[in-house]
Enzyme design. Structure first.
Site, short mmCIF file in Angstrom:
data_model
loop_
_atom_site.label_atom_id
_atom_site.label_comp_id
_atom_site.label_asym_id
_atom_site.label_seq_id
_atom_site.Cartn_x
_atom_site.Cartn_y
_atom_site.Cartn_z
N ASP A 30 0.85 -1.18 0.00
CA ASP A 30 0.00 0.00 0.00
C ASP A 30 0.89 1.24 0.00
OD1 ASP A 30 -2.51 1.47 0.38
OD2 ASP A 30 -1.72 1.89 2.37
N ASP A 32 0.01 4.97 0.89
CA ASP A 32 -0.14 5.85 2.06
C ASP A 32 -0.12 5.08 3.37
OD1 ASP A 32 -0.30 8.33 0.75
OD2 ASP A 32 -2.41 8.03 0.30
#
Length: 115
Positions: A30, A32
């Site tokens: 991922d 962020d």
């Protein structure tokens, strides 16, 4: 004997296949909060790590943002720097820099279910 050696070879081949079957096929990260602080650029050390990892396993990037924002965070070459890139929470998929698939929640679920 030949029979014993054959059994050992078959057993080792089966063990090697089992090991290959349990190894990861793709590693996803991922953006962020994992690769970067939320909405910030990735550090050079992280970018280098991801490229080193790609030498061993395919690497995919997943982000909730659109491709423009992910490029701001991971570099203008983000589409080609990773094996897979999934933007907009996976609704837009790229493989090796080429658009693989897109999906619209509105089209998939229907406008009535989104209201």
């Amino acid at each position: 004997t030949d029979r014993t050696r054959g059994g050992v070879i078959q057993r080792r081949a089966a063990e090697a296949q089992e090991e290959r079957d349990t190894m990861p096929k793709l590693v996803l990260f991922d953006v962020d909060g994992t690769l970067t602080e939320p909405r910030k650029k990735a550090g050079e050390e992280m970018l280098t790590f991801l490229q080193e990892l790609r030498k061993t396993l395919p690497v995919g990037i997943v982000g909730g943002s659109d491709l423009v924002k992910i490029k701001e965070q991971l570099g203008d070459n983000a589409e080609t720097a990773y094996d897979y890139l999934f933007s907009e929470n996976g609704l837009v998929a790229h493989k090796a820099g080429k658009l693989l698939a897109t999906q619209s929640l509105k089209a998939f679920l229907g406008e009535d279910k989104l209201k």
